[in-house]
Design a protein around this motif. Structure first.
Motif, PDB file in Angstrom:
ATOM      1  N   GLY A   1       0.828  -1.066   0.026  1.00  0.00           N
ATOM      2  CA  GLY A   1      -0.217  -0.175  -0.110  1.00  0.00           C
ATOM      3  C   GLY A   1       1.035   1.348   0.189  1.00  0.00           C
ATOM      4  O   GLY A   1       0.537   2.341  -0.550  1.00  0.00           O
ATOM      5  N   PHE A   2       2.023   1.393   0.752  1.00  0.00           N
ATOM      6  CA  PHE A   2       2.948   2.339   0.662  1.00  0.00           C
ATOM      7  C   PHE A   2       3.517   2.637  -0.830  1.00  0.00           C
ATOM      8  O   PHE A   2       3.522   3.819  -1.270  1.00  0.00           O
ATOM      9  CB  PHE A   2       3.971   1.746   1.666  1.00  0.00           C
ATOM     10  N   ALA A   3       3.915   1.408  -1.587  1.00  0.00           N
ATOM     11  CA  ALA A   3       4.397   1.649  -2.658  1.00  0.00           C
ATOM     12  C   ALA A   3       3.252   2.024  -3.672  1.00  0.00           C
ATOM     13  O   ALA A   3       3.440   2.855  -4.570  1.00  0.00           O
ATOM     14  CB  ALA A   3       4.740   0.356  -3.318  1.00  0.00           C
ATOM     15  N   GLY A   4       2.144   1.685  -3.456  1.00  0.00           N
ATOM     16  CA  GLY A   4       1.021   2.031  -4.334  1.00  0.00           C
ATOM     17  C   GLY A   4       0.581   3.722  -4.234  1.00  0.00           C
ATOM     18  O   GLY A   4       0.257   4.077  -5.337  1.00  0.00           O
ATOM     19  N   GLY A   5       0.960   4.277  -3.243  1.00  0.00           N
ATOM     20  CA  GLY A   5       0.952   5.883  -3.116  1.00  0.00           C
ATOM     21  C   GLY A   5       2.296   6.553  -4.280  1.00  0.00           C
ATOM     22  O   GLY A   5       1.661   7.209  -4.930  1.00  0.00           O
ATOM     23  N   TYR A   6       3.271   5.713  -4.479  1.00  0.00           N
ATOM     24  CA  TYR A   6       4.310   6.229  -5.435  1.00  0.00           C
ATOM     25  C   TYR A   6       3.495   5.962  -6.843  1.00  0.00           C
ATOM     26  O   TYR A   6       3.708   6.882  -7.793  1.00  0.00           O
ATOM     27  CB  TYR A   6       5.381   5.463  -5.357  1.00  0.00           C
ATOM     28  N   VAL A   7       2.888   4.951  -6.831  1.00  0.00           N
ATOM     29  CA  VAL A   7       2.275   4.630  -8.453  1.00  0.00           C
ATOM     30  C   VAL A   7       1.333   5.562  -8.766  1.00  0.00           C
ATOM     31  O   VAL A   7       1.351   5.976  -9.892  1.00  0.00           O
ATOM     32  CB  VAL A   7       1.685   3.148  -8.490  1.00  0.00           C
ATOM     33  N   MET A   8       0.541   6.052  -7.728  1.00  0.00           N
ATOM     34  CA  MET A   8      -0.376   7.177  -7.827  1.00  0.00           C
ATOM     35  C   MET A   8       0.061   8.557  -8.151  1.00  0.00           C
ATOM     36  O   MET A   8      -0.804   9.410  -8.876  1.00  0.00           O
ATOM     37  CB  MET A   8      -1.478   7.168  -7.111  1.00  0.00           C
ATOM     38  N   ARG A   9       1.404   8.879  -7.757  1.00  0.00           N
ATOM     39  CA  ARG A   9       1.858  10.224  -8.276  1.00  0.00           C
ATOM     40  C   ARG A   9       1.935  10.538  -9.501  1.00  0.00           C
ATOM     41  O   ARG A   9       1.326  11.901  -9.876  1.00  0.00           O
ATOM     42  CB  ARG A   9       3.329  10.051  -7.223  1.00  0.00           C
ATOM     43  N   PRO A  10       2.180   9.831 -10.545  1.00  0.00           N
ATOM     44  CA  PRO A  10       2.245  10.309 -11.737  1.00  0.00           C
ATOM     45  C   PRO A  10       0.766  10.882 -12.278  1.00  0.00           C
ATOM     46  O   PRO A  10       0.560  11.440 -13.089  1.00  0.00           O
ATOM     47  CB  PRO A  10       2.810   9.428 -12.603  1.00  0.00           C
ATOM     48  N   VAL A  11      -0.317   9.813 -11.863  1.00  0.00           N
ATOM     49  CA  VAL A  11      -1.714  10.095 -12.214  1.00  0.00           C
ATOM     50  C   VAL A  11      -2.112  11.565 -11.606  1.00  0.00           C
ATOM     51  O   VAL A  11      -2.625  12.252 -12.367  1.00  0.00           O
ATOM     52  CB  VAL A  11      -2.512   8.699 -11.566  1.00  0.00           C
ATOM     53  N   GLY A  12      -1.766  11.559 -10.167  1.00  0.00           N
ATOM     54  CA  GLY A  12      -2.143  12.652  -9.787  1.00  0.00           C
ATOM     55  C   GLY A  12      -1.265  14.120 -10.373  1.00  0.00           C
ATOM     56  O   GLY A  12      -1.978  15.252 -10.572  1.00  0.00           O
ATOM     57  N   ALA A  13      -0.231  13.833 -10.749  1.00  0.00           N
ATOM     58  CA  ALA A  13       0.347  14.862 -11.739  1.00  0.00           C
ATOM     59  C   ALA A  13      -0.164  15.387 -13.009  1.00  0.00           C
ATOM     60  O   ALA A  13      -0.470  16.545 -13.028  1.00  0.00           O
ATOM     61  CB  ALA A  13       2.092  14.777 -11.601  1.00  0.00           C
ATOM     62  N   ILE A  14      -0.477  14.308 -13.595  1.00  0.00           N
ATOM     63  CA  ILE A  14      -1.183  14.631 -14.972  1.00  0.00           C
ATOM     64  C   ILE A  14      -2.525  15.181 -14.825  1.00  0.00           C
ATOM     65  O   ILE A  14      -3.020  16.144 -15.357  1.00  0.00           O
ATOM     66  CB  ILE A  14      -1.140  13.300 -15.525  1.00  0.00           C
ATOM     67  N   LEU A  15      -3.470  14.725 -13.867  1.00  0.00           N
ATOM     68  CA  LEU A  15      -4.724  15.140 -13.658  1.00  0.00           C
ATOM     69  C   LEU A  15      -4.847  16.491 -12.778  1.00  0.00           C
ATOM     70  O   LEU A  15      -5.760  17.449 -13.067  1.00  0.00           O
ATOM     71  CB  LEU A  15      -5.694  14.013 -12.741  1.00  0.00           C
ATOM     72  N   LEU A  16      -3.994  16.526 -12.083  1.00  0.00           N
ATOM     73  CA  LEU A  16      -4.004  17.815 -10.932  1.00  0.00           C
ATOM     74  C   LEU A  16      -3.252  18.884 -11.371  1.00  0.00           C
ATOM     75  O   LEU A  16      -3.589  20.311 -11.221  1.00  0.00           O
ATOM     76  CB  LEU A  16      -3.584  17.258  -9.381  1.00  0.00           C
ATOM     77  N   SER A  17      -1.963  18.923 -11.929  1.00  0.00           N
ATOM     78  CA  SER A  17      -1.199  19.950 -12.323  1.00  0.00           C
ATOM     79  C   SER A  17      -1.891  20.802 -13.232  1.00  0.00           C
ATOM     80  O   SER A  17      -1.609  22.268 -12.983  1.00  0.00           O
ATOM     81  CB  SER A  17       0.147  19.479 -12.853  1.00  0.00           C
ATOM     82  N   PRO A  18      -2.620  20.470 -14.379  1.00  0.00           N
ATOM     83  CA  PRO A  18      -3.118  21.402 -15.075  1.00  0.00           C
ATOM     84  C   PRO A  18      -4.217  22.474 -14.323  1.00  0.00           C
ATOM     85  O   PRO A  18      -4.485  23.482 -14.718  1.00  0.00           O
ATOM     86  CB  PRO A  18      -4.022  20.714 -16.200  1.00  0.00           C
ATOM     87  N   LEU A  19      -4.713  22.013 -13.438  1.00  0.00           N
ATOM     88  CA  LEU A  19      -5.669  22.789 -12.465  1.00  0.00           C
ATOM     89  C   LEU A  19      -5.208  24.145 -12.039  1.00  0.00           C
ATOM     90  O   LEU A  19      -5.701  25.195 -12.245  1.00  0.00           O
ATOM     91  CB  LEU A  19      -6.349  22.001 -11.450  1.00  0.00           C
ATOM     92  N   ALA A  20      -3.777  23.811 -11.538  1.00  0.00           N
ATOM     93  CA  ALA A  20      -3.260  25.106 -10.973  1.00  0.00           C
ATOM     94  C   ALA A  20      -2.775  25.946 -12.203  1.00  0.00           C
ATOM     95  O   ALA A  20      -2.899  27.308 -11.924  1.00  0.00           O
ATOM     96  CB  ALA A  20      -1.875  24.571 -10.287  1.00  0.00           C
ATOM     97  N   ASP A  21      -2.420  25.450 -13.501  1.00  0.00           N
ATOM     98  CA  ASP A  21      -1.940  26.557 -14.631  1.00  0.00           C
ATOM     99  C   ASP A  21      -3.564  27.043 -15.153  1.00  0.00           C
ATOM    100  O   ASP A  21      -3.398  28.104 -15.744  1.00  0.00           O
ATOM    101  CB  ASP A  21      -1.429  25.711 -15.588  1.00  0.00           C
ATOM    102  N   ARG A  22      -4.728  26.335 -14.954  1.00  0.00           N
ATOM    103  CA  ARG A  22      -5.699  27.033 -15.475  1.00  0.00           C
ATOM    104  C   ARG A  22      -6.763  27.924 -14.389  1.00  0.00           C
ATOM    105  O   ARG A  22      -6.869  28.930 -14.857  1.00  0.00           O
ATOM    106  CB  ARG A  22      -6.719  25.997 -15.770  1.00  0.00           C
ATOM    107  N   TYR A  23      -6.486  27.785 -13.112  1.00  0.00           N
ATOM    108  CA  TYR A  23      -7.343  28.238 -12.065  1.00  0.00           C
ATOM    109  C   TYR A  23      -6.577  28.836 -10.886  1.00  0.00           C
ATOM    110  O   TYR A  23      -7.035  29.718 -10.260  1.00  0.00           O
ATOM    111  CB  TYR A  23      -8.290  27.455 -11.355  1.00  0.00           C
ATOM    112  N   GLY A  24      -5.146  28.637 -10.921  1.00  0.00           N
ATOM    113  CA  GLY A  24      -4.356  29.264  -9.954  1.00  0.00           C
ATOM    114  C   GLY A  24      -3.877  28.236  -9.026  1.00  0.00           C
ATOM    115  O   GLY A  24      -4.233  27.274  -8.575  1.00  0.00           O
ATOM    116  N   ARG A  25      -2.550  28.498  -8.685  1.00  0.00           N
ATOM    117  CA  ARG A  25      -1.877  27.352  -7.891  1.00  0.00           C
ATOM    118  C   ARG A  25      -2.648  27.499  -6.372  1.00  0.00           C
ATOM    119  O   ARG A  25      -2.576  26.438  -5.895  1.00  0.00           O
ATOM    120  CB  ARG A  25      -0.302  28.062  -7.702  1.00  0.00           C
TER     121      ARG A  25
END
Length: 540
Positions: free
Chosen positions: A170-194
């Motif tokens: 489960g600890f390692a699963g958190g690392y696996v989800m980081r790229p998913v979070g980066a791809i889906l969440l990062s654009p929100l900061a560039d569209r609506y504000g950091r």
């Protein structure tokens, strides 16, 4: 500093005239008029006298500074002959300089207030941006530290080692989800504000901690227990995929010019602080709560506390203002609706360099986290001594971060990064070699030295990363390569180092660290243009 009687806003003209009387007599001949006729000579904002009187007031200030504080006048007067020998052109030049000084009296107060506001904004950005790091790394450390305590509650097995291993899945699963979070969440900061993404990520982290802290045991709800824990870790990994870059960009874009590296380095101080805090909390709980209470409910306390702290962090972040860089992009109508595609298509070189810089997470892990375990396995150093040495070294890491940040602001971020990689790469083999002795003193020396050089790298990572990308795609450009590097290298480093020891070649770990020092060094050397140089300006 003003002469007596020249305090801003003073209305006592007699005091003011008395204070400048000797200067008036000395300068009357120069101007050829009676300078004592002015009813008020303060030259301040509330003064309504003649232009000549204002000029005289400004000249009085200048002469006073020249006589009382001559070091303040050296730059202005060092190129001018004495007034009594000066030619008319020189006198006019001095008078122009004096008039500029007079008009700048009010501006000086404005600049001071503006500088204070910038400094307060920088500090506020560090506090707001670092709150998520504290929650993330506190939870990360607590989970890793107490896994052996709570693993049987959710992953029961006849072999306790199997329970721990499943918990770390489960600890390692958190690392696996980081790229998913980066791809889906990062654009929100560039569209609506950091700042909006910062509010979202911290509440997701707190939600994950709350789920772990309140999930009933396997004996109570069966298979739902491990499923809920794994889901909580995945949510936290997803959130962490958007946290780093949002906090980094927010702090850097709000940092005071000339102190960008210093303020951004404080973000990593919060990571070290949270690890120290989590280690201390884990030690306190395990030493004060006896079994079976510890494995039943005691371990849940830090997770619940982390979730409560995330609520406070959410409240603070909800009030954070936007950054000037994002506001400019928004006002110019340049909001990028597809930042991921833009980054990959238009900035492939910057993405590759960012990936190389982000690979330093291996260096960070092996020096700040893994070294006590390595010293125990290869040198027989007791783990208790290793953790004490690790705690001391982590404290040194936190203290040196802002020091290296200030240095980088003076001589350039690229210079500091290159020097750190060269030094650490050259010292890896001897420093890891002394760990085989089992001596606590040698372990502490090696750990402190490695953490000091790792702090040099950590201090400059954030602004270097932000300089690679323009403001409209900055969060995405920083976040996606960083998350992939963390998932690939961060998740595999424990397995690789354990394999080196298993095959009987623990010395390979030193060369493994050298490899990543070389990778980060290559990225630093090939940084484009003025990125990371002392004279480079951070452009929105």
């Amino acid at each position: 500093m003003h002469p007596p009687g020249f305090e801003r806003g003073s209305s006592d003209s007699h005091v003011q005239q008395g204070a400048v009387m000797p200067i008036q007599r000395a300068l009357s001949a120069l101007y050829g008029v009676n300078l004592r006729s002015g009813r008020n000579t303060c030259g301040c904002a509330n003064y309504a006298g003649s232009a000549l009187d204002k000029n005289f007031a400004a000249f009085s200030y200048t002469i006073y500074d020249w006589l009382i504080e001559p070091q303040a006048m050296v730059p202005a007067m060092s190129r001018t002959r004495p007034l009594r020998h000066a030619k008319p052109g020189h006198i006019e030049a001095v008078k122009v300089r004096i008039m500029a000084d007079s008009s700048g009296l009010d501006c000086h107060v404005g600049r001071t207030e503006q500088g204070t506001a910038v400094r307060q904004r920088s500090i506020g950005a560090v506090i707001g941006g670092s709150l998520g790091n504290i929650v993330e790394w506190f939870d990360w450390t607590i989970y890793a530290t107490l896994a052996a305590v709570f693993s049987r509650q959710f992953f029961p097995s006849d072999d306790p080692t199997v329970s721990v291993l499943v918990a770390f899945l489960g600890f390692a699963g958190g690392y696996v989800m980081r790229p998913v979070g980066a791809i889906l969440l990062s654009p929100l900061a560039d569209r609506y504000g950091r700042h909006h993404l910062l509010s979202l990520t911290i509440i997701l982290m707190g939600l994950g901690s709350l789920i772990i802290g309140l999930t009933p045991s396997y004996a109570s709800i069966g298979i739902l227990a491990p499923i809920m824990v794994i889901i909580a870790r995945l949510v936290q990994g997803f959130s962490a995929g958007g946290e780093y870059q949002a906090a980094t960009v927010y702090i850097v874009e709000n940092a005071k010019p000339g102190r960008i590296t210093f303020y951004s380095s404080l973000n990593y101080v919060s990571i070290g602080f949270s690890i120290l805090l989590a280690t201390g909390v884990a030690a306190l709980i395990t030493n004060t709560i006896p079994e079976p209470a510890l494995s039943t409910w005691g371990w849940r306390i830090p997770f619940i506390c982390a979730s409560l702290f995330s609520i406070y962090g959410f409240y603070v972040r909800l009030k954070l203002p936007s950054t000037d860089s994002f506001d400019k992009v928004k006002s110019d109508g340049k909001i990028n609706r597809q930042p991921v595609r833009t980054v990959l298509a238009n900035y492939p070189r910057q993405c590759l360099l960012m990936f190389g810089i982000a690979s330093y997470t291996v260096i960070y892990y092996l020096w700040l986290v893994y070294l006590p375990t390595f010293a125990n396995l290869v040198g027989g150093l007791p783990l208790s001594q290793g953790f004490i040495g690790g705690t001391i070294s982590l404290a040194v890491f936190c203290v040196l971060l802002p020091v290296w940040g200030l240095l980088a602001d003076k001589i350039g971020r690229r210079t500091v990064l290159i020097a750190a990689c060269l030094l650490l790469g050259a010292l890896c083999v001897p420093l890891y070699g002394v760990l085989k002795s089992g001596s606590f003193a040698l372990f502490l020396m090696a750990n402190v030295a490695g953490c000091a050089l790792t702090a040099m790298i950590s201090a400059v990572i954030s602004p270097l990363s932000c300089e690679l990308f323009p403001a409209d795609v900055r969060t995405t450009g920083v976040g996606v390569p960083y998350a992939f590097a963390g998932a690939i290298f961060g998740a595999t480093s424990p397995l690789i180092t354990t394999w080196f020891i298993r095959i009987g070649h623990p010395d390979y770990i030193a060369y493994y660290v050298m490899l990543f020092c070389g990778l980060v060094l290559a990225a630093a050397v090939f940084l484009p243009g003025k990125v990371g140089r002392r004279d480079s300006l951070f452009q929105g």
